[in-house]
Each structure stands twice: as structure tokens, then as C-alpha cells.
Design a protein around this motif. Structure first.
Motif, PDB file in Angstrom:
ATOM      1  N   SER A  75       0.852  -1.185   0.000  1.00  0.00           N
ATOM      2  CA  SER A  75       0.000   0.000   0.000  1.00  0.00           C
ATOM      3  C   SER A  75       0.884   1.231   0.000  1.00  0.00           C
ATOM      4  CB  SER A  75      -0.930   0.006   1.219  1.00  0.00           C
ATOM      5  OG  SER A  75      -0.173   0.082   2.420  1.00  0.00           O
ATOM      6  N   HIS A  76       0.257   2.383  -0.212  1.00  0.00           N
ATOM      7  CA  HIS A  76       1.036   3.614  -0.346  1.00  0.00           C
ATOM      8  C   HIS A  76       0.594   4.692   0.633  1.00  0.00           C
ATOM      9  CE1 HIS A  76       2.811   1.842  -3.896  1.00  0.00           C
ATOM     10  NE2 HIS A  76       1.588   1.526  -4.298  1.00  0.00           N
ATOM     11  N   LYS A  77      -0.226   4.297   1.606  1.00  0.00           N
ATOM     12  CA  LYS A  77      -0.656   5.219   2.654  1.00  0.00           C
ATOM     13  C   LYS A  77      -0.023   4.816   3.974  1.00  0.00           C
ATOM     14  CE  LYS A  77      -5.094   6.519   0.592  1.00  0.00           C
ATOM     15  NZ  LYS A  77      -6.573   6.566   0.797  1.00  0.00           N
ATOM     16  N   ALA A  78       0.453   5.800   4.669  1.00  0.00           N
ATOM     17  CA  ALA A  78       1.095   5.535   5.963  1.00  0.00           C
ATOM     18  C   ALA A  78       0.112   4.852   6.908  1.00  0.00           C
ATOM     19  CB  ALA A  78       1.599   6.832   6.573  1.00  0.00           C
ATOM     20  N   SER A  79       0.641   3.932   7.681  1.00  0.00           N
ATOM     21  CA  SER A  79      -0.180   3.196   8.642  1.00  0.00           C
ATOM     22  C   SER A  79       0.610   3.035   9.926  1.00  0.00           C
ATOM     23  CB  SER A  79      -0.552   1.824   8.079  1.00  0.00           C
ATOM     24  OG  SER A  79      -1.094   0.995   9.085  1.00  0.00           O
ATOM     25  N   GLU A  94       9.140  11.082   7.772  1.00  0.00           N
ATOM     26  CA  GLU A  94       8.944  12.002   8.896  1.00  0.00           C
ATOM     27  C   GLU A  94       7.656  12.817   8.749  1.00  0.00           C
ATOM     28  OE1 GLU A  94      13.484  12.587  10.535  1.00  0.00           O
ATOM     29  OE2 GLU A  94      12.635  14.159   9.253  1.00  0.00           O
ATOM     30  N   LYS A  95       7.202  13.027   7.505  1.00  0.00           N
ATOM     31  CA  LYS A  95       5.920  13.699   7.314  1.00  0.00           C
ATOM     32  C   LYS A  95       4.769  12.861   7.871  1.00  0.00           C
ATOM     33  CE  LYS A  95       7.176  16.234   3.103  1.00  0.00           C
ATOM     34  NZ  LYS A  95       6.953  16.346   1.634  1.00  0.00           N
ATOM     35  N   SER A  96       4.907  11.542   7.762  1.00  0.00           N
ATOM     36  CA  SER A  96       3.815  10.652   8.165  1.00  0.00           C
ATOM     37  C   SER A  96       3.974  10.100   9.566  1.00  0.00           C
ATOM     38  CB  SER A  96       3.714   9.486   7.175  1.00  0.00           C
ATOM     39  OG  SER A  96       3.477   9.936   5.868  1.00  0.00           O
ATOM     40  N   TYR A  97       5.213   9.908   9.996  1.00  0.00           N
ATOM     41  CA  TYR A  97       5.447   9.198  11.255  1.00  0.00           C
ATOM     42  C   TYR A  97       6.136  10.053  12.313  1.00  0.00           C
ATOM     43  CZ  TYR A  97       4.301   4.947   8.664  1.00  0.00           C
ATOM     44  OH  TYR A  97       3.655   3.983   7.925  1.00  0.00           O
ATOM     45  N   GLY A  98       6.476  11.259  11.969  1.00  0.00           N
ATOM     46  CA  GLY A  98       7.184  12.098  12.925  1.00  0.00           C
ATOM     47  C   GLY A  98       8.689  11.952  12.799  1.00  0.00           C
ATOM     48  N   LYS A  99       9.378  12.739  13.576  1.00  0.00           N
ATOM     49  CA  LYS A  99      10.841  12.795  13.494  1.00  0.00           C
ATOM     50  C   LYS A  99      11.456  11.432  13.766  1.00  0.00           C
ATOM     51  CE  LYS A  99      14.540  15.421  13.041  1.00  0.00           C
ATOM     52  NZ  LYS A  99      14.834  16.144  11.792  1.00  0.00           N
ATOM     53  N   LEU A 100      12.364  11.028  12.894  1.00  0.00           N
ATOM     54  CA  LEU A 100      13.070   9.761  13.074  1.00  0.00           C
ATOM     55  C   LEU A 100      14.095   9.925  14.187  1.00  0.00           C
ATOM     56  CD1 LEU A 100      13.488   6.863  11.896  1.00  0.00           C
ATOM     57  CD2 LEU A 100      15.274   7.857  10.440  1.00  0.00           C
TER      58      LEU A 100
END
Length: 839
Positions: A75-79, A94-100
Motif C-alpha cells: 500500500s502507499h498510505k502511511a499506517s 517524517e511527514k507521516s510518522y514524525g521525526k526519526l
């Protein structure tokens, strides 16, 4: 899939043709990964099908399906779901999951790979880096490596290019693996499926650019139709992050056939020429907006260049660099520039040419010019010293040029694993300004603080399903990519990864191919040209078989200066060409002094008597004799070593490699005899072991009773045992050669040296008292992968052996040869060999 897993667990293997190279994703036996938790989903953070991140998602799914028999959806959507695999750029992550956390410092194309948490992270500095990380993860899994890792990896060199030598007519210069996958009949081919497959293979080893056409460029590559075709090639490259590069003909502005009409000059300082190349570059970028740049060969081997107009090589390079700058493109400008020289001038030395031409131009090139330097100063020889040009350009970035195409090194018909050779150069410390100056740190830009630098290979992949014409030759392409990414790696470790991915992880398979491959370069060096004398091949014709005399009396200046008394080039400052002085002081002092020059480069730097004693204690001539026997003896061992793998790999590849190793074993003896006979004849110094010229198990064909055959004096003389062979009286008849056997009764290996020429398919049969013991056909132009020679010479010389032939003393041996085409069924000699005797 269950059936495939069962086959793998039982050790059975299905036939393969090599098309998938090391990206087979072969099933692992279920018991090897039952403890492993596989991801439930793959999240690729880009849905565009031209994106390398999208490709990474598809590749990962393909790998899981092949290796584990598990379908994993993409899939291509963050989960936020656990037990998933996320692949993308660090920015998108980082846009989808926050700062690494603890985000790594990555160079362009670098990646972060972590499987320690509940979510597997494969994150690239850019999209290409994410794809590289995905391939690295799949490489681990395909080898059964399930270790927990968390690390960052960045490439050592920014430019990791391959140079194809493909011609517009579809032929490939030095092509041993079939026709071009890019061009045919003057145009880009319609079906670019194989070009896409090639991009996939290259991306898996971190190669980022393919120069698709020959350095000896044809101007018609720049026609309107072909520029559109180049755009189509770039389109199939793009999903794999591979960019297109283009080789240019310097005289294109003065030549018809391009998209822009000729202007009557190619003077690099003429404003009309500057405008012409600016406009042409814009046309190309309209079709290929992400083109990597240009490769230029100028003023070399008949190619046009700026020197024609008394301009400098930097003027020529900058002509192309400036219009590339707005597009971010670079120029790879080859340092392979030399003039023909007069051998009677003992100060003349082609090896000096690169430094002579380029040293004084340092700092005069535009910032986007990289000087592409062959690893040695001559031309891809079996051993050369490191090019001193690497130590003479401080202000200009450089790239090392290697050759996967085995031009002088057996042309994919001889196994020669090249990374140990390359490592001798990459790890060589040039001690610039008395400081550590490893070549790998120079080309990376680290030593002289350059952002650019490169690792380049000449590669001759073609339409053959093995890509290079030989399954085992692919280890060189794989290792090139690995070393371009990180030149600090060990060639044997790289090799063993390749073996497990290409064949399987059976310990016998890994150990046997490792042994053969690691012994192959020393063996080839021994039987082709040792002590730094260069590869004693036919440099005037096909660069394949042995022909020592071809090195002399020509302007190409690969001279050995061998005569009755002495041998070697004097490249010292004190008495010779002065080449040694091109190195920094510490290296110059080592090579200038014969006592500190390594034996393996002695004849490169010093002219000595044949009786000169080496550090080993041997004389030069005895070393020549011993090395050629040692090397050819080593090549004989490759056949039984390979035979231990029967049933452990698929029959298709097993039989193909067995054929080639058997051929190499025979041709290594042709090499051995040609070189030792040549120098024995020149020096009149005997081999202290009594081997040279002493062949008690041979029967010379010209000594047999001939009917329909005639004696033929072979040229060069050393290409045939005792200088003679037999050929049919005409090219359309059958010849018979007979003799009574004087050997004691018993069981022997029956060997035949014959000549298989281009232009016919002669047939032979051998009888003992009317009992057929051997038959063969002269079809090596079909089975070998390329056609060595149309002449009776050391390139067309072949040796075949049949085992377990029973004879009685007094039996009649009869050879019947039927000519075909231009091939007159030539025979050199036959041998009856007791067990364990090679002859």
C-alpha cells in the motif's frame, strides 16, 4: 510454491538460464525461517509507478513471494499498524510518522535499514537510496540472514557508472555476450524489456548511471529519432533510479546525421561550436530531463578532439561541462589519451602519457568535470602499477575506470575473478605529500576534498541470457557495484554473497566456486604474462590468444623490449623513460630501485638480463617457465572442482560452466606452450626441469601418414607444437592422418589440439583400429560466445580431451577431418596421457 520449497529442501534445483542473475529470490527451505516474523504489509511511501520507492515496494513483495512463498500486499498510505515494512525517503517518513529518532547522516543515495523494532524501516536520503536499501534487505533474506540490524550506509563515490561499448548497428565493441540490448540497425530498439531488466540488476548493486553507447561514438546517436529513443531508454531506467549517460563524438558539429545541421568546425573555442553544443544539450534534456551527463573520449586512438585545433584538453572538457551545469549534469572526460610512438626511442613511453597530458591542466576544468582514469597507465592488463595520474590531480575530481569486459583477460571464455586485481589498485597508497593517499580515498573525493568522484566500469552485457556470455563472469559485475559503493570490502566476502544469491548456499557450492574464483586471477596472470611484462596477447588483432611478438615493432607502445639477452621496460629516471618520477617521492624511490621493486612489477620498471635473479631466488627466465606451467596446472583443477557440484546446481548452468572450464583448461595449455616456446626459442636458455619442448606423450600431426591432408606452417610459429599443423588439401575435402601407436597398452586420456576457425564448421573423427573414440565439430563461434579467429593461430587453437580411452601397443590411430567453409579441419597434435599427466 509448496512444491518449490520442497524441491529446495531436498536439494533439487530447476533449470535456470541466468537471466535473473543474482536476483532470483529462490525459495529457502521452510525450516530455515520458521522462527522469523515476516511483515504483514509493505508501505511504499510513493504511489507513482515511475518512482524508485514504488519499485522498492514491488520488489520487496516479489522477494517475499519468491523466498518465503508469502504474499505481502503493498500500500502507499502511511499506517501505524505494527509488523509492517515501511520504505521511502526520510523526508516522506517524517511527514507521516514524525521525526526519526537518531536520524543518520546520509550522503546522496544513502539509506537507513532497521529491522529491530516492530516496524521494519528502509529509508533513503533520496528515493534511489530507499530502493538500494530494499535490495540490500532482500539480499540478506535471500541468503538466509535474519540478523537484527540498524545501520546507515552511504556510497563512497557519487558517480557509479557503467560504460557500455554498444554501437548503433547493434554490435558491441569487445562484446562477448550477444548483440546490444539498446541499438539495432542504427536506431534505438523498439523492445526495451531487457534494458529495464538491466537497470534492475544495476540498481540492486548501487549503480546509478549507464552510458549506453560506445566511447568511440557515432554521431547518428544524436539524430532526432535517436534522441527520442534515448528518452524511451531513460523511461525504462527511471523506476530503478538509473540515469542515462551519453558518449559523444567530439566532431559531431562538423558531421551530418545529427538533429542540428553541421557548421563546418568543431573548434571548442569557436562561438558557433559552443552554441551548437548548448542547443544539442537542450534537445537531449528535453527528451531525457534527468540525464546524468556526458562521457567523452577525445584525441585518442583516432578519435577527434581539441588538440586538432591546438586547444587544450580542458578546453574540450569545458565545452561540454558548461551547458550541462544548469541541468546538474557532469562530464566524465577520459584520460586515455596517447600518441603512437617509435620503439627505437628508448625514452618513449606510452605509460607516461596521462600525466604528461593532464597534470598541467589541474584546476583548469569546470567544477562538473571528472577525469576518468584507467586503473593502470596502459590498458586493462593482467597487472599494472597504479596510474600515477591519481597522485597528480589535486584540484580536479577523478574516477577510476575498471573493465568488467575481460578484453585482455580471457574475454569471458576464461574464468578470471577481477576484484582482487582491482583491490591492488584501490588499496594502493600513493603517499601524496608523504601522507596516506589510498586510491579509493582519492576517487571518493575524501583525500583532496572534492564533492565529486567516481567508480566506472566498462561492461559488455548483451542479449545472451547470461548477460555477459558466461555465468561465472557475472561475479565481476556484481563485485564492481559492491566495490563502487564501498571499496573497503573484501573481494572474497563479496564473491561468497554472489555465489549464495546466484546459485545457492550449499557449503560445497560456496567453497568450490570460491576456490576456483580466488585462484583464477593468479592462474591467468601466470600463464598469460607475469613479472609485470603485461598480458602477452595479440594486441594487433583480437586481444585474445597469446602472441608475444605482437607487443613489439609497433606504435602502440606496449613493448616488452625482449631479445636474446634481456627483457623489460626501463622506466627509471636514472637510465630509462623517467616514468617512475611521475609518482610521489616514496613510491618513486621504491620503483626506481630494482632492489625494492616488487618482483610482480619488475619488468614493468626495469630492463634486466634473462638470468637476473629475483627476490624469490629464481632467474627471470626460469620464473617464466615455472609460472606458465603453474598457471596452466591450476586451470586444470577448475574442471574437477566444478564437477563436484553436479546435482548441487541446475543442470543447465552446470553444463554450461563445465564446457567453459574444460575449454579454459585446454586453452591455458595453448597459452603455456606458446609463451614458453617463444622465449625458449629467443633465449636458448633451457628449462631446468626439462619440460619446455619435451612432450613424450605427443604425436605431432605432421609426423603421421597423410592422405588428403598437407603440412601447414603455422604463423606465429609458437601457436603450434613444433611450429606445424596439418590442414586438408582443399577447403572442401576430407583428410586422413594415421599412425601406429608406440605407447604401452593401457587406459589413457586422449587429447587433441586442433584449430576451430571462424567461417566454417569442420568435423573430425578419431578411430583406434576402426573403433570410434572421439568426434567433434568446429562450432566454437556458436558455443563459446564469440568467434576468436578466422586464422590458424593461438586464438583458434583448441584442446579437447576424452577420458578412459583403451589402447594396445601397435594399434592404428586414424584422424579423419572434413573441411567446411574456410575451415580446413586443422590438427596440431594428439596426446595419449597416463592418469595424472597433463602434458
Amino acid at each position: 510454491m509448496r512444491c518449490l520449497l520442497l524441491l529446495a529442501s531436498l536439494g533439487l534445483v530447476a533449470a535456470e538460464n541466468g537471466l535473473n542473475a543474482w536476483l532470483r529470490y529462490a525459495p529457502l527451505p521452510r525450516g530455515t525461517y520458521s522462527h522469523v516474523s515476516l511483515p504483514s504489509d509493505i508501505i511504499a511511501l510513493n504511489s507513482s509507478q515511475t518512482s524508485p520507492v514504488y519499485t522498492a515496494g514491488q520488489e520487496l513483495a516479489k522477494g517475499f513471494e519468491g523466498i518465503f512463498g508469502k504474499h505481502v500486499s503493498v500500500s502507499h498510505k502511511a499506517s501505524k499498524a505494527s509488523s509492517c515494512l515501511v520504505v521511502g525517503t526520510i523526508d516522506e517518513y517524517e511527514k507521516s510518522y514524525g521525526k526519526l529518532k537518531n536520524a543518520p547522516e546520509l550522503k546522496d543515495d544513502g539509506y537507513w535499514l532497521s529491522n529491530k523494532g516492530s516496524t521494519i524501516q528502509i529509508l533513503g536520503q533520496n528515493e534511489r537510496g530507499a530502493l538500494y536499501g530494499a535490495f540490500q534487505y532482500l539480499s540478506m533474506l535471500a541468503q538466509g540472514d535474519f540478523s537484527k540490524v540498524a545501520y546507515a550506509s552511504s556510497p563512497a563515490t557519487a558517480a557509479r557508472w557503467v560504460n557500455q561499448w554498444d554501437n548503433m548497428d547493434g554490435s558491441i565493441e569487445r562484446g562477448y555476450g550477444g548483440a546490444s540490448i539498446f541499438f539495432s540497425n542504427g536506431l534505438v530498439v523498439d523492445d526495451l524489456t531487457r534494458a529495464g531488466d538491466y537497470a534492475r540488476i544495476l540498481a540492486s548493486i548501487g549503480v546509478n548511471t549507464v552510458v549506453v553507447n560506445n566511447v568511440n561514438a557515432n554521431v547518428t546517436t544524436l539524430s532526432t529519432e535517436n534522441i527520442k529513443g534515448l528518452g524511451r531508454i531513460a523511461d525504462v531506467f527511471r523506476p530503478y533510479g538509473v540515469q542515462l549517460g551519453l558518449s559523444l563524438n567530439f566532431a559531431a558539429p562538423n558531421t551530418s546525421g545529427t538533429a542540428i545541421p553541421p557548421i563546418g568546425t568543431y573548434d571548442p573555442l569557436d562561438p558557433k561550436v559552443v552554441a551548437w553544443w548548448t542547443n544539442m544539450t537542450e534537445l537531449i534534456y528535453d527528451a531525457v530531463p534527468d540525464m546524468a551527463g556526458y562521457l567523452v573520449k577525445a584525441d585518442s586512438e583516432g578519435q577527434p578532439g581539441p588538440l586538432v585545433y591546438n586547444r587544450t584538453l580542458s578546453d574540450g572538457a569545458n565545452l561540454f561541462a558548461r551547458p550541462l551545469q544548469p541541468h546538474g549534469g557532469i562530464v566524465m572526460f577520459r584520460a586515455f589519451v596517447y600518441n603512437l610512438l617509435n620503439e627505437s626511442d628508448w625514452k618513449a613511453d606510452r605509460a607516461k602519457a596521462a600525466v604528461d597530458f593532464f597534470k598541467d591542466l589541474d584546476g583548469k576544468f569546470e567544477d562538473n568535470v571528472v577525469i576518468q582514469i584507467k586503473f593502470g597507465p596502459i590498458d586493462f592488463q593482467v597487472r599494472e602499477p597504479t596510474s600515477p595520474l591519481f597522485a597528480n590531480l589535486f584540484k580536479t575530481p577523478t574516477a577510476i575506470e575498471l573493465e568488467v569486459a575481460q578484453e585482455y583477460l580471457g574475454q569471458q571464455c576464461h574464468l578470471v575473478y577481477l576484484p582482487p586485481l582491482w583491490k591492488t589498485v584501490l588499496d594502493f597508497d600513493l603517499r601524496v605529500q608523504n601522507k596516506p593517499s589510498l586510491v579509493r580515498n582519492i576517487i571518493s573525493g575524501e583525500r583532496f576534498n572534492h564533492k565529486l568522484g567516481g567508480t566506472v566500469a566498462v561492461v559488455n552485457v548483451g542479449t545472451n541470457t547470461t548477460w555477459l556470455g558466461s555465468h561465472l563472469a557475472m561475479s565481476n559485475l556484481y563485485a564492481f557495484g559492491r566495490l563502487a559503493w564501498n571499496a573497503d570490502q573484501d573481494p572474497q566476502d563479496i564473491l561468497q554473497d554472489w555465489i549464495r544469491l546466484t546459485f545457492n548456499g550449499n557449503p560445497t557450492v560456496v567453497d568450490s566456486i570460491t576456490q576456483m574464483s580466488m585462484e583464477s586471477w593468479p592462474a591467468y596472470e601466470n600463464y598469460s604474462g607475469n613479472l609485470g611484462i603485461q598480458t602477452l596477447t595479440d594486441i594487433l588483432f583480437n586481444h585474445y590468444g597469446p602472441r608475444a611478438a605482437s607487443q613489439e615493432l609497433n606504435g602502440y607502445a606496449q613493448w616488452t623490449r625482449a631479445d636474446h639477452d634481456s627483457v623489460g621496460m626501463d622506466r627509471t629516471l636514472k637510465n630509462g623513460t623517467g616514468y617512475s618520477r611521475q609518482y610521489p617521492d616514496e613510491i618513486y624511490n621504491m620503483y626506481e630501485n630494482i632492489d625494492t621493486t616488487p618482483d610482480n612489477l619488475l619488468l614493468w620498471f626495469h630492463h634486466v638480463n634473462w638470468t637476473h635473479q629475483l627476490h624469490s631466488g629464481k632467474t627471470v627466465i626460469q620464473h617464466f617457465y615455472d609460472a606458465h606451467y603453474d598457471g596452466s596446472n591450476m586451470a586444470q583443477t577448475f574442471v574437477p572442482t566444478w564437477e563436484t557440484l553436479k546435482g548441487k546446481i541446475d543442470n543447465e548452468r552446470y553444463n554450461d560452466v563445465l564446457f567453459r572450464q574444460t575449454y579454459q583448461a585446454g586453452h591455458s595449455l595453448v597459452w603455456r606452450d606458446s609463451i614458453v616456446n617463444y622465449f625458449h626459442n629467443m633465449t636458448s636458455i633451457p628449462d631446468k626441469h626439462g619440460r619446455v619442448g619435451n612432450h613424450p606423450w605427443r604425436i605431432e600431426a605432421e609426423d603421421m601418414e597423410l592422405d588428403g591432408y598437407k603440412v601447414y606452417q603455422v604463423n606465429p610459429f609458437e601457436a603450434a607444437s613444433n611450429a606445424n599443423a596439418i590442414v586438408t588439401i582443399t577447403n572442401s575435402t576430407t583428410g586422413t592422418a594415421t599412425t601406429k601407436l608406440k605407447f604401452e597398452s593401457g587406459t589413457y586420456d586422449f587429447a587433441v589440439n586442433y584449430f576451430d576457425q571462424i567461417g566454417g564448421k569442420a568435423t573430425w573423427k578419431a578411430y583406434i583400429d576402426d573403433r570410434l573414440v572421439a568426434e567433434w565439430i568446429g562450432n566454437m563461434e556458436d558455443t563459446l560466445g564469440h568467434a576468436p579467429s578466422p586464422y590458424l593461430d593461438s586464438s583458434s587453437a583448441i584442446r579437447k580431451t576424452w577420458h578412459g580411452v583403451k589402447i594396445k601397443k601397435g594399434d592404428t590411430l586414424k584422424i579423419v577431418g572434413k573441411a567446411d567453409g574456410i575451415e580446413p579441419a586443422g590438427v596440431d597434435y594428439v596426446s595419449f596421457l597416463p592418469k595424472g599427466i597433463v602434458d
